[in-house]
Write a protein that holds these residues in place. Structure first.
Motif, PDB file in Angstrom:
ATOM      1  N   GLU A   1      -3.327  11.549  -5.055  1.00 16.92           N
ATOM      2  CA  GLU A   1      -3.751  10.300  -4.415  1.00 16.92           C
ATOM      3  C   GLU A   1      -4.083  10.540  -2.943  1.00 16.92           C
ATOM      4  N   MET A   2      -3.290  11.377  -2.279  1.00 16.87           N
ATOM      5  CA  MET A   2      -3.544  11.684  -0.872  1.00 16.87           C
ATOM      6  C   MET A   2      -4.870  12.419  -0.711  1.00 16.87           C
ATOM      7  N   LYS A   3      -5.193  13.310  -1.645  1.00 16.15           N
ATOM      8  CA  LYS A   3      -6.478  14.013  -1.593  1.00 16.15           C
ATOM      9  C   LYS A   3      -7.638  13.023  -1.656  1.00 16.15           C
ATOM     10  N   TYR A   4      -7.562  12.068  -2.581  1.00 16.99           N
ATOM     11  CA  TYR A   4      -8.611  11.039  -2.673  1.00 16.99           C
ATOM     12  C   TYR A   4      -8.661  10.191  -1.409  1.00 16.99           C
ATOM     13  N   PHE A   5      -7.490   9.823  -0.906  1.00 14.76           N
ATOM     14  CA  PHE A   5      -7.411   8.992   0.292  1.00 14.76           C
ATOM     15  C   PHE A   5      -8.073   9.687   1.486  1.00 14.76           C
ATOM     16  N   VAL A   6      -7.755  10.960   1.679  1.00 11.26           N
ATOM     17  CA  VAL A   6      -8.352  11.707   2.786  1.00 11.26           C
ATOM     18  C   VAL A   6      -9.855  11.863   2.574  1.00 11.26           C
ATOM     19  N   HIS A   7     -10.271  12.179   1.360  1.00 10.33           N
ATOM     20  CA  HIS A   7     -11.710  12.321   1.091  1.00 10.33           C
ATOM     21  C   HIS A   7     -12.457  11.026   1.384  1.00 10.33           C
ATOM     22  N   GLN A   8     -11.959   9.912   0.893  1.00  7.26           N
ATOM     23  CA  GLN A   8     -12.628   8.628   1.114  1.00  7.26           C
ATOM     24  C   GLN A   8     -12.632   8.262   2.591  1.00  7.26           C
ATOM     25  N   THR A   9     -11.580   8.630   3.316  1.00  7.77           N
ATOM     26  CA  THR A   9     -11.542   8.379   4.758  1.00  7.77           C
ATOM     27  C   THR A   9     -12.595   9.219   5.474  1.00  7.77           C
ATOM     28  N   LEU A  10     -12.709  10.489   5.104  1.00  8.20           N
ATOM     29  CA  LEU A  10     -13.737  11.340   5.699  1.00  8.20           C
ATOM     30  C   LEU A  10     -15.135  10.782   5.442  1.00  8.20           C
ATOM     31  N   ALA A  11     -15.388  10.362   4.203  1.00  2.06           N
ATOM     32  CA  ALA A  11     -16.706   9.816   3.853  1.00  2.06           C
ATOM     33  C   ALA A  11     -16.997   8.554   4.658  1.00  2.06           C
ATOM     34  N   SER A  12     -16.012   7.689   4.798  1.00  2.38           N
ATOM     35  CA  SER A  12     -16.254   6.453   5.539  1.00  2.38           C
ATOM     36  C   SER A  12     -16.407   6.711   7.038  1.00  2.38           C
TER      37      SER A  12
ATOM     38  N   CYS B   1       0.861  -1.176   0.000  1.00  3.68           N
ATOM     39  CA  CYS B   1       0.000   0.000   0.000  1.00  3.68           C
ATOM     40  C   CYS B   1       0.898   1.227   0.000  1.00  3.68           C
ATOM     41  N   GLU B   2       0.328   2.361  -0.332  1.00  2.00           N
ATOM     42  CA  GLU B   2       1.094   3.605  -0.355  1.00  2.00           C
ATOM     43  C   GLU B   2       0.888   4.428   0.911  1.00  2.00           C
ATOM     44  N   ALA B   3      -0.206   4.152   1.654  1.00  2.00           N
ATOM     45  CA  ALA B   3      -0.488   4.926   2.856  1.00  2.00           C
ATOM     46  C   ALA B   3      -1.415   4.137   3.765  1.00  2.00           C
ATOM     47  N   PHE B   4      -1.378   4.470   5.047  1.00  3.22           N
ATOM     48  CA  PHE B   4      -2.407   3.980   5.964  1.00  3.22           C
ATOM     49  C   PHE B   4      -2.575   4.943   7.110  1.00  3.22           C
ATOM     50  N   MET B   5      -3.797   4.947   7.637  1.00  8.67           N
ATOM     51  CA  MET B   5      -4.135   5.725   8.819  1.00  8.67           C
ATOM     52  C   MET B   5      -4.724   4.744   9.821  1.00  8.67           C
ATOM     53  N   LEU B   6      -4.187   4.753  11.002  1.00  6.11           N
ATOM     54  CA  LEU B   6      -4.652   3.848  12.035  1.00  6.11           C
ATOM     55  C   LEU B   6      -5.042   4.669  13.255  1.00  6.11           C
ATOM     56  N   SER B   7      -6.270   4.505  13.710  1.00  8.89           N
ATOM     57  CA  SER B   7      -6.743   5.182  14.915  1.00  8.89           C
ATOM     58  C   SER B   7      -7.116   4.131  15.943  1.00  8.89           C
TER      59      SER B   7
END
Length: 111
Positions: A65-76, A36-42
């Motif tokens: 790609e980071m913009k899409y990643f953050v947007h999809q994370t916010l939506a989820s 993967c290119e990125a992950f966010m773990l909370s």
């Protein structure tokens, strides 16, 4: 009790910047590492009453790609919040912000 594992593998360059990221899960049905290119773990720490976070991305991750990643994370997150709290009003506000973010980041073109 059934136990599963999720493991993250982080390779760092000489400056301790993530060079490669991969993950594996005992419940995924796949035995190989998945890059993967990125992950966010909370993680919620009940004892400290605090959220702990790890956000990592590789040097190869592009800004778009980071913009899409953050947007999809916010939506989820709005969906997660709704399932956990049944607070439809605030979940809707979160979805609206996610849409606002996508618009401001120019992620989707109007047809």
């Amino acid at each position: 009790m059934k136990k599963e594992e999720i493991k993250f593998h982080v390779s760092l360059d000489e400056n301790h910047v993530p060079d490669k990221l991969a993950w594996e899960s005992t419940d995924s049905g796949k035995s190989e590492l998945r890059e993967c290119e990125a992950f966010m773990l909370s993680i919620w720490d009940k004892k400290e009453n605090n959220a702990l976070r790890i956000d990592l991305w590789t040097k190869e991750m592009k800004v778009d790609e980071m913009k899409y990643f953050v947007h999809q994370t916010l939506a989820s997150l709005s969906e997660t919040y709704l399932r956990a709290t049944d607070d439809e009003e605030l979940a809707t506000d979160m979805k609206k912000f996610s849409a606002y973010f996508a618009k401001k980041a120019q992620l989707y073109q109007d047809n």
